[in-house]
Motif scaffolding. Structure first.
Motif, PDB file in Angstrom:
ATOM      1  N   HIS A  12     -11.587  24.185  14.667  1.00 37.17           N
ATOM      2  CA  HIS A  12     -10.597  25.369  14.315  1.00 37.17           C
ATOM      3  C   HIS A  12     -10.162  25.422  12.837  1.00 37.17           C
ATOM      4  CE1 HIS A  12      -7.204  22.517  15.984  1.00 37.17           C
ATOM      5  NE2 HIS A  12      -7.543  22.016  15.002  1.00 37.17           N
ATOM      6  N   VAL A  13     -11.044  24.756  11.933  1.00 37.38           N
ATOM      7  CA  VAL A  13     -10.462  24.442  10.462  1.00 37.38           C
ATOM      8  C   VAL A  13      -9.587  25.696   9.917  1.00 37.38           C
ATOM      9  CG1 VAL A  13     -11.368  23.745   8.347  1.00 37.38           C
ATOM     10  CG2 VAL A  13     -12.694  23.101  10.422  1.00 37.38           C
ATOM     11  N   HIS A  59      -0.183  22.639  15.834  1.00 38.56           N
ATOM     12  CA  HIS A  59      -0.038  21.631  14.828  1.00 38.56           C
ATOM     13  C   HIS A  59       1.594  21.938  14.323  1.00 38.56           C
ATOM     14  CE1 HIS A  59      -4.350  22.732  15.152  1.00 38.56           C
ATOM     15  NE2 HIS A  59      -4.623  21.552  14.404  1.00 38.56           N
ATOM     16  N   HIS A 125      -3.252  28.198  13.652  1.00 39.71           N
ATOM     17  CA  HIS A 125      -5.044  28.436  13.387  1.00 39.71           C
ATOM     18  C   HIS A 125      -5.632  27.702  14.612  1.00 39.71           C
ATOM     19  CE1 HIS A 125      -3.798  24.344  11.833  1.00 39.71           C
ATOM     20  NE2 HIS A 125      -5.092  24.007  12.306  1.00 39.71           N
ATOM     21  N   HIS A 199     -12.671  14.064  11.765  1.00 42.70           N
ATOM     22  CA  HIS A 199     -12.131  14.431  10.310  1.00 42.70           C
ATOM     23  C   HIS A 199     -10.944  13.705  10.376  1.00 42.70           C
ATOM     24  CE1 HIS A 199     -10.198  17.409  13.156  1.00 42.70           C
ATOM     25  NE2 HIS A 199      -9.132  17.763  12.552  1.00 42.70           N
ATOM     26  N   LEU A 201      -7.423  13.840   7.843  1.00 42.26           N
ATOM     27  CA  LEU A 201      -6.821  14.359   6.811  1.00 42.26           C
ATOM     28  C   LEU A 201      -5.961  13.456   5.672  1.00 42.26           C
ATOM     29  CD1 LEU A 201      -5.676  17.451   8.821  1.00 42.26           C
ATOM     30  CD2 LEU A 201      -7.934  17.130   7.634  1.00 42.26           C
ATOM     31  N   ALA A 272     -16.472  21.672   6.503  1.00 43.59           N
ATOM     32  CA  ALA A 272     -15.894  22.676   6.399  1.00 43.59           C
ATOM     33  C   ALA A 272     -14.285  22.069   6.113  1.00 43.59           C
ATOM     34  CB  ALA A 272     -15.832  23.310   7.805  1.00 43.59           C
ATOM     35  N   SER A 273     -13.914  22.254   4.708  1.00 47.70           N
ATOM     36  CA  SER A 273     -12.772  21.640   4.419  1.00 47.70           C
ATOM     37  C   SER A 273     -12.903  20.099   4.679  1.00 47.70           C
ATOM     38  CB  SER A 273     -11.602  22.056   5.069  1.00 47.70           C
ATOM     39  OG  SER A 273     -10.218  21.486   4.679  1.00 47.70           O
ATOM     40  N   ASN A 274     -12.122  19.259   5.167  1.00 46.96           N
ATOM     41  CA  ASN A 274     -12.478  18.061   5.453  1.00 46.96           C
ATOM     42  C   ASN A 274     -13.083  17.651   6.836  1.00 46.96           C
ATOM     43  OD1 ASN A 274     -10.651  16.953   3.367  1.00 46.96           O
ATOM     44  ND2 ASN A 274      -9.038  18.233   4.408  1.00 46.96           N
ATOM     45  N   THR A 275     -13.792  18.684   7.482  1.00 45.83           N
ATOM     46  CA  THR A 275     -13.967  18.541   8.929  1.00 45.83           C
ATOM     47  C   THR A 275     -15.674  18.853   8.989  1.00 45.83           C
ATOM     48  OG1 THR A 275     -11.818  19.514   9.170  1.00 45.83           O
ATOM     49  CG2 THR A 275     -13.339  19.346  11.042  1.00 45.83           C
TER      50      THR A 275
HETATM   51  C1  DHB Z   1      -8.329  20.440   8.821  1.00 48.00           C
HETATM   52  C2  DHB Z   1      -8.813  20.317  10.152  1.00 48.00           C
HETATM   53  C3  DHB Z   1      -7.932  20.475  11.123  1.00 48.00           C
HETATM   54  O1  DHB Z   1      -8.325  20.474  12.588  1.00 48.00           O
HETATM   55  C4  DHB Z   1      -6.650  21.107  11.082  1.00 48.00           C
HETATM   56  O2  DHB Z   1      -5.869  21.170  11.968  1.00 48.00           O
HETATM   57  C5  DHB Z   1      -5.984  21.194   9.795  1.00 48.00           C
HETATM   58  C6  DHB Z   1      -6.985  20.733   8.683  1.00 48.00           C
HETATM   59  C7  DHB Z   1      -8.903  20.245   7.716  1.00 48.00           C
HETATM   60  O3  DHB Z   1     -10.349  19.773   7.567  1.00 48.00           O
HETATM   61  O4  DHB Z   1      -8.920  20.626   6.409  1.00 48.00           O
END
Ligand code: DHB
Ligand code: FE
Length: 286
Positions: A12-13, A59, A125, A199, A201, A272-275
């Motif tokens: 769910h990035v 979150h 998100h 992941h 963060l 995908a971002s940090n994920t």
């Molecule tokens: C990221 C991933 C998440 O699941 C989240 O809730 C917030 C950030 C990330 O990869 O940036």
């Protein structure tokens, strides 16, 4: 009688939501991720459920450290997209199914899952990104005028230690299945599990991704959920980073599908971002 006709799990990035909202899905960076969602969109359109029971985590948006329900169920008529600090996402309000949600509450509580009933819940998100990824018509994932399916949100605390165990989550999924099958109306229901995959963060291990572990999790979601049920919290943290614990929500979906399932589709994409972003579609065995 209502019945569970399928299950879907996806990451769910939040940056994926931003890429959709800012029209960046077709860039070289993002397109391979979004292309991977098209078969799941086609599957969902074909199955065309009346309701999605969407298991997700908030979150610290609707909840905070003041109130931390381990499990919650949205019993409202609708759920507005939340403002996570930069304005709500430009996506439709989510329509609930209050009657089904109240039925699930009653059945789950009689089954000794003391879920918190929630009448007012903006959704972040964790819920809207999975809807955007799967309810679109193509890899642009543009927001529709209205979401095509009603949604009963089930929230899980995976933010504040201690989160529920994988076994507890799997068993909650089984109880959801039992509750659905006792509902009077003829409804087709798809269950979503969301969040993950590996992941972290923050801190020294920020950016940790473990694709070997993720792949084994995807494999065993279909064929050996017994193994996944017994993975302890510390293994999630050690192997998948601090935020990989979101994967216990996939076990609620898996528990809801019954013992035998077929894997219809999967997609796995880094980064995908940090994920590590994962997607899987399952159907109960006939
Ligand atoms: C990221 C991933 C998440 O699941 C989240 O809730 C917030 C950030 C990330 O990869 O940036
Ligand atoms: Fe998250």
């Amino acid at each position: 009688m209502a019945r569970i006709v399928g299950g879907l799990a996806t990451s769910h990035v939040p940056a994926v939501g931003a890429a959709i909202d800012l029209g960046k899905t077709q860039t070289d960076h993002w397109k391979p991720l979004f292309d991977g969602y098209v078969p799941a969109q086609e599957w969902l359109a074909r199955v065309d459920p009346d309701v999605i029971v969407l298991v997700y985590n908030d979150h610290a948006t609707a909840f905070s450290l003041e109130i931390i329900p381990t499990f919650g169920i949205g019993v409202a008529e609708n759920f507005p997209p939340a403002d996570e600090g930069w304005g709500p996402r430009p996506v439709p309000t989510v329509d609930g199914h209050a009657e089904l949600a109240w039925h699930l509450s009653e059945s789950l509580i009689l089954d000794e899952f003391d879920i918190t009933m929630i009448n007012e819940m903006p959704v972040d998100h964790g819920l809207t990104v999975p809807l955007s990824l799967t309810c679109g018509k193509d890899s642009r994932c543009e927001a529709p005028e209205q979401w095509p399916h009603r949604v009963v949100p089930i929230s899980v605390n995976v933010v504040q230690y201690p989160p529920p165990t994988g076994k507890r989550c799997y068993d909650l999924g089984r109880a959801i299945r039992k509750a659905v099958e006792a509902y009077h109306e003829d409804l087709d229901i798809v269950v979503y599990g969301t969040g993950g995959m590996s992941h972290q963060l923050h801190g020294e291990r920020a950016g940790l991704i473990n694709s070997k572990w993720d792949t084994a999790f995807l494999d065993d979601l279909t064929r050996d959920p017994e193994r996944l049920k017994s993975i302890p919290f510390l293994e999630y943290v050690r192997e998948t980073g601090a935020e990989g614990i979101e994967l216990v929500m996939w076990l609620i979906m898996r528990g809801a599908l019954g013992d035998d399932v077929s894997e219809i589709y999967r997609h796995y994409h880094i980064p995908a971002s940090n994920t590590a972003s994962g997607l899987i579609v399952l159907e109960p065995a006939a």
